[in-house]
Design an enzyme around this catalytic site. Structure first.
Site, PDB file in Angstrom:
ATOM      1  N   HIS A  36     138.451  10.256 -77.104  1.00  0.00           N
ATOM      2  CA  HIS A  36     137.751   9.816 -78.324  1.00  0.00           C
ATOM      3  C   HIS A  36     138.691   9.774 -79.533  1.00  0.00           C
ATOM      4  CE1 HIS A  36     134.556   9.160 -81.166  1.00  0.00           C
ATOM      5  NE2 HIS A  36     134.972  10.176 -81.873  1.00  0.00           N
ATOM      6  N   GLU A  46     128.373   7.910 -74.335  1.00  0.00           N
ATOM      7  CA  GLU A  46     127.073   8.586 -74.305  1.00  0.00           C
ATOM      8  C   GLU A  46     125.904   7.650 -74.013  1.00  0.00           C
ATOM      9  OE1 GLU A  46     129.558   9.066 -76.296  1.00  0.00           O
ATOM     10  OE2 GLU A  46     129.728  11.149 -76.935  1.00  0.00           O
ATOM     11  N   HIS A 106     130.607   2.945 -75.616  1.00  0.00           N
ATOM     12  CA  HIS A 106     130.293   4.297 -76.118  1.00  0.00           C
ATOM     13  C   HIS A 106     129.782   5.114 -74.934  1.00  0.00           C
ATOM     14  CE1 HIS A 106     128.790   7.429 -78.825  1.00  0.00           C
ATOM     15  NE2 HIS A 106     127.541   7.214 -78.431  1.00  0.00           N
ATOM     16  N   HIS A 124     135.352   8.242 -85.915  1.00  0.00           N
ATOM     17  CA  HIS A 124     136.506   8.120 -85.016  1.00  0.00           C
ATOM     18  C   HIS A 124     137.750   8.693 -85.679  1.00  0.00           C
ATOM     19  CE1 HIS A 124     134.031   5.700 -82.353  1.00  0.00           C
ATOM     20  NE2 HIS A 124     135.009   5.734 -81.462  1.00  0.00           N
ATOM     21  N   GLU A 144     141.641   4.059 -77.710  1.00  0.00           N
ATOM     22  CA  GLU A 144     140.911   3.315 -78.748  1.00  0.00           C
ATOM     23  C   GLU A 144     141.836   2.921 -79.900  1.00  0.00           C
ATOM     24  OE1 GLU A 144     136.281   4.653 -78.619  1.00  0.00           O
ATOM     25  OE2 GLU A 144     137.664   6.136 -79.443  1.00  0.00           O
ATOM     26  N   GLU A 193     129.805   5.793 -85.112  1.00  0.00           N
ATOM     27  CA  GLU A 193     130.281   7.139 -84.776  1.00  0.00           C
ATOM     28  C   GLU A 193     131.641   7.379 -85.427  1.00  0.00           C
ATOM     29  OE1 GLU A 193     131.563   7.547 -80.694  1.00  0.00           O
ATOM     30  OE2 GLU A 193     130.683   9.546 -80.551  1.00  0.00           O
ATOM     31  N   ASP A 224     133.413   1.572 -81.558  1.00  0.00           N
ATOM     32  CA  ASP A 224     132.715   1.402 -80.271  1.00  0.00           C
ATOM     33  C   ASP A 224     131.911   0.105 -80.200  1.00  0.00           C
ATOM     34  OD1 ASP A 224     133.782   3.846 -79.681  1.00  0.00           O
ATOM     35  OD2 ASP A 224     131.868   4.913 -79.530  1.00  0.00           O
TER      36      ASP A 224
END
Ligand code: ZN
Ligand code: MN
Length: 258
Positions: A178, A123, A121, A37, A183, A35, A46
């Site tokens: 995010h 989701e 992650h 970032h 992170e 994904e 992630d």
């Protein structure tokens, strides 16, 4: 039981078999995604972060770390920028559920009776639960009723005191983290060579209306791809996060796998 490595896949099969066949050794499964970032971090954040938490937790509870699931469920606009963005490469929900169900059943076949899903992650969350539920149901049909699965996301172990320390200017909420301070700080502490802070975009935390639209309205996502600014990230904050979350996960798994 002490193992020569934290990673199950680095063992020979006889060593692996000896470790897991009687159900005593927990297996930690990191779950991530490919994904975007933002402009400042790579696509596998992630995956790297839950894998590292699992690697740190494993020796403290005598567990082994399984290979990570490196693809995840589709990025949601309000928690990952959206699945329309370049680089983001996702599974359909049914695919993720099936993969997790299969992996849980395979570990159970080996004798494993304690599994922890270490999620990185957001989701993935409900699909993890569905995969576990289907696996437990099918294992019951085979007479296996003593498998315990713990599900956690590492950021849920950041307690109030740490949040106050990490976000002196106010906490924007995990949903818009995010590519933000959490992170980016962890990546700076662990993999600074993969962080390009000079390319990070500074912008206010994203705000969204209280509904979703499909196809997504791309203009709702900040053009950086991140949902809040990583400007205040630091390796020192990453160290705090590493310590707080590792300790929290170890304590939880000592309780659940006692
Ligand atoms: Zn992420
Ligand atoms: Mn994500």
């Amino acid at each position: 039981m002490k193992h020569e490595t934290a990673f199950a896949s680095e063992l020979t099969w006889p060593d692996y078999h000896a470790a897991v066949h009687n159900g005593g050794t927990p297996i930690l499964i990191p779950l991530g995604s490919m994904e975007q970032h933002g402009h400042h971090m790579p696509l596998h954040v992630d995956v790297l972060l839950p894998t590292e938490f699992a690697r740190r937790v494993a020796p403290q509870i005598g567990a082994l770390v399984a290979p990570a699931l490196t693809y995840g469920y589709k990025s949601h606009q309000k928690s990952g920028g959206g699945n329309h963005l370049p680089g983001t490469t996702s599974l359909d929900g049914a695919t993720l559920v099936s993969a997790l169900r299969d992996v849980v059943k395979e570990f159970a076949r080996h004798g494993v009776r304690k599994i922890c899903m270490v999620n990185g992650h957001f989701e993935n969350s409900w699909f993890i639960i569905e995969g576990i539920d289907l696996a437990l149901r099918e294992l019951r049909w085979d007479g296996i009723t003593d498998l315990k699965v713990v599900v956690l996301s590492y950021w849920d172990f950041v307690h109030k005191e740490a949040i106050a320390q990490l976000y002196p200017g106010g906490f924007p909420g995990w949903d818009v983290e995010h590519g933000g301070v959490l992170e980016t700080s962890l990546m700076l502490a662990l993999y600074p060579q993969h962080v390009h802070l000079d390319r990070a975009m500074d912008h206010p935390a994203a705000t969204f209306p209280p509904y979703d639209v499909y196809p997504v309205k791309a203009e709702w996502t900040p053009c950086s791809g991140t949902l809040s600014s990583p400007k205040d990230a630091s390796a020192e904050k990453g160290q705090i996060l590493l310590e707080v979350c590792t300790k929290g996960i170890v304590d939880a798994l000592r309780t659940e796998f006692a």
